[in-house]
Design an enzyme around this catalytic site. Structure first.
Site, PDB file in Angstrom:
ATOM      1  N   HIS A 207       2.618 -15.136  14.022  1.00 49.54           N
ATOM      2  CA  HIS A 207       2.159 -16.519  14.124  1.00 49.54           C
ATOM      3  C   HIS A 207       1.264 -16.716  15.334  1.00 49.54           C
ATOM      4  O   HIS A 207       0.350 -17.546  15.314  1.00 49.54           O
ATOM      5  CB  HIS A 207       3.354 -17.468  14.164  1.00 49.54           C
ATOM      6  CG  HIS A 207       3.914 -17.767  12.810  1.00 49.54           C
ATOM      7  ND1 HIS A 207       5.135 -18.348  12.608  1.00 49.54           N
ATOM      8  CD2 HIS A 207       3.398 -17.567  11.568  1.00 49.54           C
ATOM      9  CE1 HIS A 207       5.340 -18.500  11.304  1.00 49.54           C
ATOM     10  NE2 HIS A 207       4.308 -18.018  10.663  1.00 49.54           N
ATOM     11  N   GLU A 449      -1.634  -3.277  -7.237  1.00 51.38           N
ATOM     12  CA  GLU A 449      -1.245  -2.731  -5.941  1.00 51.38           C
ATOM     13  C   GLU A 449      -0.465  -1.427  -6.075  1.00 51.38           C
ATOM     14  O   GLU A 449      -0.041  -0.840  -5.078  1.00 51.38           O
ATOM     15  CB  GLU A 449      -0.413  -3.768  -5.175  1.00 51.38           C
ATOM     16  CG  GLU A 449       0.693  -4.391  -5.979  1.00 51.38           C
ATOM     17  CD  GLU A 449       1.252  -5.659  -5.347  1.00 51.38           C
ATOM     18  OE1 GLU A 449       1.116  -5.820  -4.127  1.00 51.38           O
ATOM     19  OE2 GLU A 449       1.833  -6.472  -6.087  1.00 51.38           O
ATOM     20  N   ASP A 473      -1.206  -2.746  -0.157  1.00 49.84           N
ATOM     21  CA  ASP A 473      -0.164  -1.979  -0.841  1.00 49.84           C
ATOM     22  C   ASP A 473      -0.747  -0.846  -1.665  1.00 49.84           C
ATOM     23  O   ASP A 473      -0.129   0.224  -1.779  1.00 49.84           O
ATOM     24  CB  ASP A 473       0.666  -2.898  -1.744  1.00 49.84           C
ATOM     25  CG  ASP A 473       1.830  -3.540  -0.998  1.00 49.84           C
ATOM     26  OD1 ASP A 473       2.191  -3.034   0.083  1.00 49.84           O
ATOM     27  OD2 ASP A 473       2.368  -4.541  -1.484  1.00 49.84           O
ATOM     28  N   CYS A 520      -7.990  -9.047  -2.546  1.00 48.02           N
ATOM     29  CA  CYS A 520      -7.356 -10.012  -1.634  1.00 48.02           C
ATOM     30  C   CYS A 520      -6.652  -9.340  -0.463  1.00 48.02           C
ATOM     31  O   CYS A 520      -5.970 -10.005   0.315  1.00 48.02           O
ATOM     32  CB  CYS A 520      -6.367 -10.900  -2.385  1.00 48.02           C
ATOM     33  SG  CYS A 520      -4.985 -10.006  -3.107  1.00 48.02           S
TER      34      CYS A 520
END
Length: 584
Positions: A207, A449, A473, A520
């Protein structure tokens, strides 16, 4: 003598200033046993400290400046959610009432138990939520001990945005060196207290990193030796582009970086002018530049960055760390609807939950899988819990009544999974029909993936409207590399010939069948990869909003007709990276 400290580049830009080194946020915890007669008082002390932190964060949320990025408020809300999590509270009560631990010891014991579950998570974004839990616990401890809630120096009194003085030098810029920073700490940066920061811990999806990018603050995280090697008032250069911190730079190095800093500012101003420019190549090819978001509040930042939609909305945040207490349909619907409305009519792709047996929400079967990355996760876990799955499907379908929504299913690799997904979707629609609840039509997509999914993509596309390549992935599974494992992380290579071959096959198959295909993963937001992906035929990229303008610049400069031949040469090369560097 000048020396360099290496970390992770998470927010671009260069900051130069005097170091303000703050002590590690974790305070010393007292460990002692209490008497049975003291249990109620100790429970009250723990409750009072937690309630004080809740009040403090709620005030911060309500007092956020209008120009604060959406991510900041959303992450403060995450901290509030963790504070009020019953698993944390119940654990603290247990250690006090049953083991007679003092409140501080009970809190840290429960934190350690939950932290171990986060460490076992496969998804790097969720794994780094452990830091948020530690920050929440630290604030509670500070209230118990009567210590300032934040170790970060507060802004001086006076006009907002006024630069503080350091030893009488009001014009001296400051950079912060800390163990870690919480979203609440980051509010200080909105008031221009520091020009940049470096932290000892954190990753690209922490974060701290997310907020730094949203606020456009030069930052380096994961520079483990920074707090030990940098002294108060040292001159420091934070190179957020390269992930390097230079300490005690020579006059020549300072002059060089000040020049780079000026150039960087000019480049940002020039890029900002591209925000509303359509992403079209020199030969007239239209390209979609979409945003990856984690929470509904991120939608505002995506729109501001010029995204033409959301290519990946990770729904995991709603399920995170709830120990089996899953969000209901109404809670999910409200979150998805907020994201859809936040995109102001632009399309939103919502990925169904991508967690599983390796995540704390499924504690009961956590130990059943020796290798969680290959176990009951993503769509496998959803299909194993059909009631939970249909709850999410209904919530997404209902949100689709408020805008254009696409539904994305992670880790699909078998035909029977496709059949089961479609059957569950029909059931979810029938359940909404039976309740006379309105819902919208959605396009369906599969994440590519796993190598198996890439090799059977034509079969998948007979049932789905689009595919989205999750390169992170796909690289991990193709090369059998866990990039979180420092011993083998150097082998994680997006330019490995096998990886590029699979990506190219998926793009080619989707284009041939007239279906949408998007990338993505991190590869989409890497501007050095943009021309290669365009040459391979990709016309849809989804990335962190902060990366959109850099990628758009590459798109505007590209001629896909010329790139096609070169891209094929890269695919045929034994060392694709060499050709990529030569072309760049």
């Amino acid at each position: 003598m000048t020396f360099a400290i290496h970390g992770l580049a998470v927010s671009r830009g260069i900051a130069i200033g005097r170091a303000v080194v703050v002590a590690a946020s974790r305070i010393e915890v007292r460990h002692y046993f209490i008497e049975a007669s003291q249990v109620e008082a100790e429970l009250g002390r723990a409750r009072k400290a937690r309630d004080a932190v809740v009040d403090e964060l709620q005030r911060l949320v309500s007092d956020l400046p209008e120009d604060a990025p959406g991510e900041l408020g959303a992450l403060l809300e995450v901290h509030l959610m963790l504070l009020q999590d019953e698993v944390l509270a119940a654990g603290v009560r247990h250690w006090i009432a049953e083991r007679f631990y003092n409140a501080e010891w009970a809190l840290m014991t429960q934190l350690e138990q939950i932290s171990r579950q986060f460490d076992e998570m496969e998804d790097p974004y969720l794994r780094e939520r452990k830091a948020d839990l530690e920050q929440v616990a630290d604030r509670i401890l500070r209230h118990m001990r009567g210590i300032a809630a934040s170790p970060v120096p507060q802004p001086p009194a006076g006009a907002a945005g006024e630069q503080p003085a350091l030893d009488g030098m009001s014009d001296t810029p400051l950079v912060l060196v800390a163990q870690d920073l919480s979203p609440a700490d980051m509010l200080q940066f909105k008031r221009s207290l520091f020009a940049g920061f470096v932290t000892a811990v954190g990753g690209k999806t922490s974060h701290t990193a997310i907020v730094a990018r949203s606020m456009d603050i030069p930052a380096v995280v994961g520079a483990r030796a920074a707090s030990q090697l940098i002294r108060q008032d040292d001159w420091v250069i934070i190179d957020g582009n390269a992930g390097i911190v230079l300490v005690d730079p020579s006059p020549i190095i300072l002059d060089e970086y000040r020049f780079r800093q000026r150039q960087d500012v000019l480049e940002r101003e020039r890029l900002a002018r591209l925000r509303h420019t359509p992403a079209v190549t020199l030969d007239g090819q239209k390209v979609q530049l979409l945003a990856n978001i984690e929470q509904p509040g991120d939608a505002a930042g995506a729109v501001h960055a010029g995204a033409v939609g959301v290519g990946l909305f990770r729904s995991e945040f709603l399920f995170m760390g709830r120990e089996g207490k899953l969000p209901g349909e109404e809670e999910q619907f409200a979150a998805y609807k907020a994201a859809v409305e936040g995109m102001q009519g632009l399309p939103v792709t919502i990925r169904t939950i991508d967690v599983g047996a390796d995540k704390p929400l499924d504690k009961g079967v956590k130990d059943a899988s020796l290798n969680p990355a290959l176990g009951l996760r993503a769509i496998r876990w959803s299909l194993a819990e059909p009631a939970m799955f249909r709850t999410q499907l209904r919530a997404i379908l209902r949100a689709a009544a408020f805008g254009k929504v696409q539904m994305l299913f992670p880790m699909v690799s078998h035909q029977h999974e496709v059949d089961s997904i479609l059957a569950q979707l029909r059931l979810a629609q029938a359940e909404l029909d039976a309740r006379a609840v309105p819902y919208g039509q959605v396009q369906l997509g599969a994440m590519i993936e796993i190598p198996a999914a890439a090799l059977m993509v034509r079969s998948l596309l007979r049932h789905f409207d689009f595919v989205s390549i999750g390169t992170n992935d796909l690289i991990q599974y193709t090369l059998a590399i866990d990039r979180a494992d420092e011993a083998v992380a150097h082998l994680y290579d997006p330019l490995h010939p096998a990886v590029l071959s699979l990506v190219a096959q998926v793009i080619q198959a989707a284009n041939a069948m007239g279906k949408q295909v998007c990338v993505c993963g991190e590869m989409a937001g890497d501007a050095s990869m943009t021309r290669l992906l365009l040459g391979l035929g990709l016309r849809s990229f989804s990335m962190h909003p902060a990366q959109i303008l850099n990628v758009k610049q590459e798109v505007l400069r590209a001629d896909t007709r010329k790139l096609q031949v070169w891209a094929q040469q890269v695919l045929d090369a034994e060392v694709p990276a060499a050709l990529l560097e030569a072309e760049g």
